[in-house]
Design an enzyme around this catalytic site. Structure first.
Site, PDB file in Angstrom:
ATOM      1  N   LYS A 115      -5.978 -15.720  32.166  1.00  0.00           N
ATOM      2  CA  LYS A 115      -5.069 -16.869  32.212  1.00  0.00           C
ATOM      3  C   LYS A 115      -4.815 -17.293  33.651  1.00  0.00           C
ATOM      4  O   LYS A 115      -4.706 -18.484  33.943  1.00  0.00           O
ATOM      5  CB  LYS A 115      -3.756 -16.551  31.494  1.00  0.00           C
ATOM      6  CG  LYS A 115      -3.969 -16.343  29.994  1.00  0.00           C
ATOM      7  CD  LYS A 115      -2.918 -17.037  29.137  1.00  0.00           C
ATOM      8  CE  LYS A 115      -3.389 -17.259  27.712  1.00  0.00           C
ATOM      9  NZ  LYS A 115      -2.767 -16.357  26.751  1.00  0.00           N
ATOM     10  N   LYS A 197     -14.558 -18.979  20.630  1.00  0.00           N
ATOM     11  CA  LYS A 197     -13.900 -18.798  19.334  1.00  0.00           C
ATOM     12  C   LYS A 197     -13.111 -20.058  18.960  1.00  0.00           C
ATOM     13  O   LYS A 197     -12.760 -20.838  19.828  1.00  0.00           O
ATOM     14  CB  LYS A 197     -12.971 -17.586  19.386  1.00  0.00           C
ATOM     15  CG  LYS A 197     -11.766 -17.787  20.297  1.00  0.00           C
ATOM     16  CD  LYS A 197     -10.763 -16.672  20.101  1.00  0.00           C
ATOM     17  CE  LYS A 197      -9.385 -17.034  20.597  1.00  0.00           C
ATOM     18  NZ  LYS A 197      -8.634 -17.931  19.730  1.00  0.00           N
ATOM     19  N   LYS A 200      -6.373 -22.714  18.837  1.00  0.00           N
ATOM     20  CA  LYS A 200      -5.344 -23.725  18.637  1.00  0.00           C
ATOM     21  C   LYS A 200      -5.346 -24.726  19.770  1.00  0.00           C
ATOM     22  O   LYS A 200      -5.146 -25.904  19.570  1.00  0.00           O
ATOM     23  CB  LYS A 200      -3.964 -23.059  18.564  1.00  0.00           C
ATOM     24  CG  LYS A 200      -3.639 -22.506  17.202  1.00  0.00           C
ATOM     25  CD  LYS A 200      -2.158 -22.189  17.102  1.00  0.00           C
ATOM     26  CE  LYS A 200      -1.927 -20.691  17.231  1.00  0.00           C
ATOM     27  NZ  LYS A 200      -1.561 -20.244  18.567  1.00  0.00           N
TER      28      LYS A 200
HETATM   29  P1  ATP Z   1      -4.267 -20.275  21.697  1.00  0.00           P
HETATM   30  O1  ATP Z   1      -5.509 -21.117  21.853  1.00  0.00           O
HETATM   31  O2  ATP Z   1      -3.018 -21.034  21.958  1.00  0.00           O
HETATM   32  O3  ATP Z   1      -4.308 -18.952  22.408  1.00  0.00           O
HETATM   33  P2  ATP Z   1      -5.176 -19.013  19.286  1.00  0.00           P
HETATM   34  O4  ATP Z   1      -5.921 -19.865  18.342  1.00  0.00           O
HETATM   35  O5  ATP Z   1      -5.969 -18.095  20.168  1.00  0.00           O
HETATM   36  O6  ATP Z   1      -4.213 -19.956  20.130  1.00  0.00           O
HETATM   37  P3  ATP Z   1      -3.085 -17.071  18.924  1.00  0.00           P
HETATM   38  O7  ATP Z   1      -1.712 -17.571  18.632  1.00  0.00           O
HETATM   39  O8  ATP Z   1      -3.423 -16.654  20.324  1.00  0.00           O
HETATM   40  O9  ATP Z   1      -4.141 -18.189  18.435  1.00  0.00           O
HETATM   41  O10 ATP Z   1      -3.420 -15.879  17.930  1.00  0.00           O
HETATM   42  C1  ATP Z   1      -2.856 -15.725  16.638  1.00  0.00           C
HETATM   43  C2  ATP Z   1      -3.650 -14.710  15.844  1.00  0.00           C
HETATM   44  O11 ATP Z   1      -4.898 -15.278  15.429  1.00  0.00           O
HETATM   45  C3  ATP Z   1      -4.018 -13.446  16.647  1.00  0.00           C
HETATM   46  O12 ATP Z   1      -3.873 -12.324  15.792  1.00  0.00           O
HETATM   47  C4  ATP Z   1      -5.464 -13.652  17.019  1.00  0.00           C
HETATM   48  O13 ATP Z   1      -6.146 -12.430  17.196  1.00  0.00           O
HETATM   49  C5  ATP Z   1      -5.985 -14.445  15.812  1.00  0.00           C
HETATM   50  N1  ATP Z   1      -7.112 -15.344  16.169  1.00  0.00           N
HETATM   51  C6  ATP Z   1      -7.060 -16.434  16.985  1.00  0.00           C
HETATM   52  N2  ATP Z   1      -8.266 -17.042  17.052  1.00  0.00           N
HETATM   53  C7  ATP Z   1      -9.109 -16.326  16.260  1.00  0.00           C
HETATM   54  C8  ATP Z   1     -10.501 -16.465  15.899  1.00  0.00           C
HETATM   55  N3  ATP Z   1     -11.234 -17.486  16.351  1.00  0.00           N
HETATM   56  N4  ATP Z   1     -11.034 -15.556  15.057  1.00  0.00           N
HETATM   57  C9  ATP Z   1     -10.277 -14.533  14.570  1.00  0.00           C
HETATM   58  N5  ATP Z   1      -8.981 -14.346  14.864  1.00  0.00           N
HETATM   59  C10 ATP Z   1      -8.382 -15.220  15.689  1.00  0.00           C
HETATM   60 MG    MG Z   2      -5.036 -16.927  21.797  1.00  0.00          MG
END
Ligand code: ATP
Ligand code: MG
Length: 334
Positions: A115, A197, A200
């Site tokens: 980050k 991956k 969000k």
């Molecule tokens: P951001 O982009 O804001 O970091 P994010 O999509 O990575 O959002 P998080 O809020 O960081 O989501 O994670 C929420 C949960 O979803 C965590 O348990 C994380 O391990 C899981 N997760 C996020 N993206 C994936 C993915 N592409 N595949 C599997 N698990 C995921």
């Molecule tokens: Mg994340």
């Protein structure tokens, strides 16, 4: 809530819409765990400040996430859903834990380094102490298990260290929590271009969100990266193709998966057909969740009531822990 069940905690940041990765990597397990454990699931709105300083949309996104979590399977009668910012006991515990966390170990954290690289203009202290706040989130309920994705393993390890240090110095207050998964392999849902991956806050056109309408899902999947197909039988699949097969495995029936596996292994695969099939099966999966979330979102009062109830339940557990913590530390003058 039943007594004597082990305690589970997990959270999600209000940084955007829920996507397939969140569903298969987190929510699906949470929905299953709520039957087996005493579960606390929270919206990590304080955590979002480390990377998303603008709070204008925070409230809207937080409410929407709650609606999406329920539409995706959480039952507020079985588990406790709340916003982190509704629990003032958390920052007090965070402060105590900060005294047990060392600058060196925080600076070494992989997610911090990542980050810091991404936002060199805003390497704030909150970013550095993110794992300590996360430890406070977990330890405030004296949780035993934390269902998280692979990216979070190091943070759990740090939480374990902080819990052990506290227990060692001040007396046994915390169970030492463990990462949890029903399956051995943690699921990772790749972005549709295979470059990372689903997420969000990044990769929006390569991520399928649970609120995407039918046409958008079709459009995204039809644009997913493919190639001319394998040149020889039983080839190894490139990552972006494997990603599509993973999705097919999650939403399509076994005979369909088998057919396309066969076609791939016999060098006769037509990715256009496979994507059409995947899009239709994906739509069938997403539509009911999207519709349920939309209906819930129209009833803001219901969401707010539910969050108030969740916060009240979470605070009972948090306050009990904090009393034990203060007692162990000796902060009790009268
Ligand atoms: P951001 O982009 O804001 O970091 P994010 O999509 O990575 O959002 P998080 O809020 O960081 O989501 O994670 C929420 C949960 O979803 C965590 O348990 C994380 O391990 C899981 N997760 C996020 N993206 C994936 C993915 N592409 N595949 C599997 N698990 C995921
Ligand atoms: Mg994340």
């Amino acid at each position: 809530m039943e007594k004597n069940k082990e305690i589970v905690l997990s959270g999600i940041r209000p940084t955007g819409f829920l996507h397939l990765g969140n569903y298969y990597g987190a929510l699906k397990n949470w929905a299953r765990m709520q039957y087996d454990y005493t579960c606390y699931f929270f919206i990590a709105d304080w955590h979002s400040l480390t990377t998303h300083a603008d709070t204008r949309e925070l409230k809207e996104i937080t409410r929407r996430l709650v609606a999406e979590l329920i539409a995706g399977g959480l039952d507020p009668d079985l588990c406790t859903i709340y916003a982190q910012s509704d629990i003032p006991e958390i920052p007090e515990l965070y402060m105590y834990l900060n005294m047990l966390a060392y600058k060196g170990e925080l600076e070494k954290t992989v997610t911090f380094k990542e980050k810091a690289r991404k936002q060199p203009e805003n390497i704030n202290a909150g970013l550095l102490t993110y794992p300590v706040l996360q430890a406070a989130d977990i330890l405030i309920h004296r949780a035993h298990y934390v269902p998280v994705g692979k990216d979070q393993e190091q943070h759990i390890e740090m939480t374990r260290n902080f819990a052990e240090r506290f227990n060692h110095r001040y007396g046994e207050v915390f169970p030492v929590p463990r990462a949890f998964s029903y399956t051995e392999d943690l699921v990772k849902i790749l972005s549709l271009d295979g470059s990372g991956k689903m997420s969000k806050s990044e990769q929006q056109m390569n991520t399928i969100y649970l609120i995407d309408d039918d046409d958008l899902i079709r459009k995204k999947i039809m644009k997913a990266k493919t190639d001319q197909g394998p040149a020889s039988p039983d080839s190894k699949k490139p990552e972006y193709i494997q990603g599509l097969f993973t999705l097919l495995g999650l939403v399509s029936s076994p005979d369909i998966v088998e057919k396309f596996e066969y076609d791939f292994n016999h060098c006769q695969i037509r990715y256009g057909d496979m994507k059409k099939q995947l899009a239709e099966d994906m739509i069938r999966f997403v539509r009911p969740i999207r519709e349920k979330a939309a209906a819930l979102q129209n009833d803001l009062k219901q969401i707010d009531d539910l969050m108030a109830k969740g916060a009240a339940k979470a605070r009972i557990s948090a306050a009990a822990t904090l009393t034990a913590v203060r007692k162990a530390l000796g902060f009790k003058y009268h």
